[in-house]
Design an enzyme around this catalytic site. Structure first.
Site, PDB file in Angstrom:
ATOM      1  N   HIS A 158      49.841 -32.098  47.604  1.00  0.00           N
ATOM      2  CA  HIS A 158      49.346 -32.000  48.508  1.00  0.00           C
ATOM      3  C   HIS A 158      48.006 -32.561  49.238  1.00  0.00           C
ATOM      4  O   HIS A 158      47.516 -31.872  48.590  1.00  0.00           O
ATOM      5  CB  HIS A 158      49.727 -29.750  48.559  1.00  0.00           C
ATOM      6  CG  HIS A 158      49.667 -29.678  49.984  1.00  0.00           C
ATOM      7  ND1 HIS A 158      50.239 -29.945  50.768  1.00  0.00           N
ATOM      8  CD2 HIS A 158      48.907 -28.713  50.429  1.00  0.00           C
ATOM      9  CE1 HIS A 158      50.227 -29.312  52.098  1.00  0.00           C
ATOM     10  NE2 HIS A 158      48.610 -28.814  51.791  1.00  0.00           N
ATOM     11  N   GLY A 161      42.992 -29.404  49.283  1.00  0.00           N
ATOM     12  CA  GLY A 161      42.474 -28.274  49.588  1.00  0.00           C
ATOM     13  C   GLY A 161      43.302 -27.231  50.369  1.00  0.00           C
ATOM     14  O   GLY A 161      44.839 -27.631  50.115  1.00  0.00           O
ATOM     15  N   SER A 203      46.217 -24.059  52.522  1.00  0.00           N
ATOM     16  CA  SER A 203      46.976 -24.528  53.586  1.00  0.00           C
ATOM     17  C   SER A 203      46.043 -24.255  54.625  1.00  0.00           C
ATOM     18  O   SER A 203      45.428 -22.842  54.453  1.00  0.00           O
ATOM     19  CB  SER A 203      48.541 -23.574  53.179  1.00  0.00           C
ATOM     20  OG  SER A 203      49.213 -24.075  54.483  1.00  0.00           O
ATOM     21  N   LYS A 246      42.763 -29.627  57.360  1.00  0.00           N
ATOM     22  CA  LYS A 246      42.569 -30.990  56.268  1.00  0.00           C
ATOM     23  C   LYS A 246      43.204 -32.217  57.450  1.00  0.00           C
ATOM     24  O   LYS A 246      43.528 -33.171  57.881  1.00  0.00           O
ATOM     25  CB  LYS A 246      43.790 -31.427  55.634  1.00  0.00           C
ATOM     26  CG  LYS A 246      43.803 -30.110  54.103  1.00  0.00           C
ATOM     27  CD  LYS A 246      44.307 -30.730  52.812  1.00  0.00           C
ATOM     28  CE  LYS A 246      46.146 -30.359  53.073  1.00  0.00           C
ATOM     29  NZ  LYS A 246      45.824 -28.707  53.475  1.00  0.00           N
ATOM     30  N   ASP A 256      50.311 -34.070  54.459  1.00  0.00           N
ATOM     31  CA  ASP A 256      51.317 -33.002  53.919  1.00  0.00           C
ATOM     32  C   ASP A 256      51.238 -33.319  52.292  1.00  0.00           C
ATOM     33  O   ASP A 256      51.532 -32.967  51.138  1.00  0.00           O
ATOM     34  CB  ASP A 256      52.534 -33.147  54.953  1.00  0.00           C
ATOM     35  CG  ASP A 256      52.942 -31.870  54.331  1.00  0.00           C
ATOM     36  OD1 ASP A 256      51.977 -30.254  53.653  1.00  0.00           O
ATOM     37  OD2 ASP A 256      53.935 -31.190  53.678  1.00  0.00           O
ATOM     38  N   ARG A 269      23.209 -29.981  46.162  1.00  0.00           N
ATOM     39  CA  ARG A 269      22.814 -30.606  47.510  1.00  0.00           C
ATOM     40  C   ARG A 269      22.021 -31.741  46.920  1.00  0.00           C
ATOM     41  O   ARG A 269      21.770 -32.687  48.871  1.00  0.00           O
ATOM     42  CB  ARG A 269      21.631 -29.160  48.366  1.00  0.00           C
ATOM     43  CG  ARG A 269      22.190 -28.058  48.209  1.00  0.00           C
ATOM     44  CD  ARG A 269      20.874 -27.177  48.767  1.00  0.00           C
ATOM     45  NE  ARG A 269      19.921 -28.106  49.622  1.00  0.00           N
ATOM     46  CZ  ARG A 269      19.102 -27.314  50.391  1.00  0.00           C
ATOM     47  NH1 ARG A 269      18.442 -25.599  49.753  1.00  0.00           N
ATOM     48  NH2 ARG A 269      19.030 -27.102  51.681  1.00  0.00           N
TER      49      ARG A 269
END
Length: 317
Positions: A138, A153, A155, A159, A177, A243
């Site tokens: 996905h 990521g 749903s 994205k 998707d 970072r």
């Protein structure tokens, strides 16, 4: 694993059927290809009968020099119940005994006008791709400056919206998707879109849009090697995010390890720009330019210099 039948080869490579037309539904159980050489001398003890058999100029010439009885024997032993097909290259004429045995055993006998090495190479590439390990993930796959970026990521994290912004910025959509992934080599993952949703993007509140229709053919591509994975997650105030960028994350897909970066999502962050820069920075790293390592080196040198100055100052006192 794909279901590959002999008739698929005929359509893919425009092969001519010489005999054994009833066996075109025979299935391949492996991607390996065989050129029976020693078998034509009569030694069939280790004959790889389940492989596609390719007969070139050398094999056909040798068969033609055998007696009729030997040609019948070799042809009969070449044609087994599990042999998917026999391909003759260079458009050479097939011995009649081989044609008769292929018709009798329903083993497709096919002909190609091209040289043997070219035929073997193309057939091998095709079968390796069809039999390659396969999975579905996905996410969204985008080609950014030549880098295949798989955006993952949960749903609703954004994205598809990010992919739409990347397309507007001149990059190309591969899949949205659902991304079909094949391992076509030891270290290569090729991603593509399911045929049903190819070139389509789902934007919540707007619905489904056709990227190729809206932005043109240059905004999409059918397949792309996956080089880099970017995972989007909702910003967590309690989590410490990298970072500097010295520590490299890795994600394993099938049997291949792919570099991965986690990007926190919160209002005000332009994800499309960040992902675009991440892809460009990834290209620089592959070329040997690492900004994080360069910063770390500068910092180390500065600390060492300060320590040296401090020690010298104490010494003068």
């Amino acid at each position: 694993m794909s279901k590959v039948q002999t008739k698929h080869l005929i359509k893919q490579f425009n092969l001519k059927i010489l005999a054994g037309e009833k066996g075109l539904d025979r299935e391949f159980i492996m991607s390996d290809i065989s050129r029976p050489g020693i078998e034509l001398t009569g030694y069939f003890r280790y004959y790889p009968k389940a492989r596609l058999q390719v007969l070139g100029k050398t094999e056909i010439s040798y068969l033609n020099e055998l007696s009729k009885e030997d040609r019948i024997d070799r042809a009969k032993r070449l044609c087994t119940k599990v042999t998917p097909c026999i391909v003759i290259t260079r458009g050479l004429e097939a011995p009649q005994e081989l044609i008769d045995q292929c018709n009798e055993a329903d083993v497709p006998l096919l002909s190609s006008p091209y040289k043997t090495t070219r035929v073997v190479s193309r057939l091998t590439n095709f079968l390796e791709a069809e039999f390659a390990p396969f999975t579905t993930m996905h996410g969204v796959l985008v080609d950014i400056h030549g880098v295949g970026v798989l955006i993952t990521g949960q749903s609703g994290v954004g994205k598809s919206e990010t992919a739409l912004e990347l397309v507007k910025r001149g990059h190309r959509l591969v899949a949205d998707d659902s991304v079909e992934i094949r391992q076509e080599d030891y270290d290569r993952l090729i991603g593509s879109s399911p045929e049903l949703i190819e070139h389509l993007l789902e934007i919540r509140g707007l619905g489904i849009i056709n990227v190729m229709t809206l932005f043109g053919a240059s905004a999409v591509r059918s397949r792309k090697e996956i080089d880099y994975v970017i995972n989007l997650e909702i910003w967590n105030e309690k989590k410490q995010y990298d970072r500097i960028g010295i520590e490299d994350e890795i994600i394993r897909i099938i049997d291949v390890e792919i570099p991965k970066t986690t990007l926190p999502v919160r209002p005000g962050r332009n994800l499309a720009v960040i992902i675009e820069v991440a892809a460009m920075n990834f290209r620089l790293k592959r070329l040997g330019v690492n900004a994080a390592e360069e910063f770390s080196k500068r910092l180390t040198e500065m600390i060492e210099k300060e320590k040296e100055n401090l020690e010298n100052g104490i010494r003068y006192e």
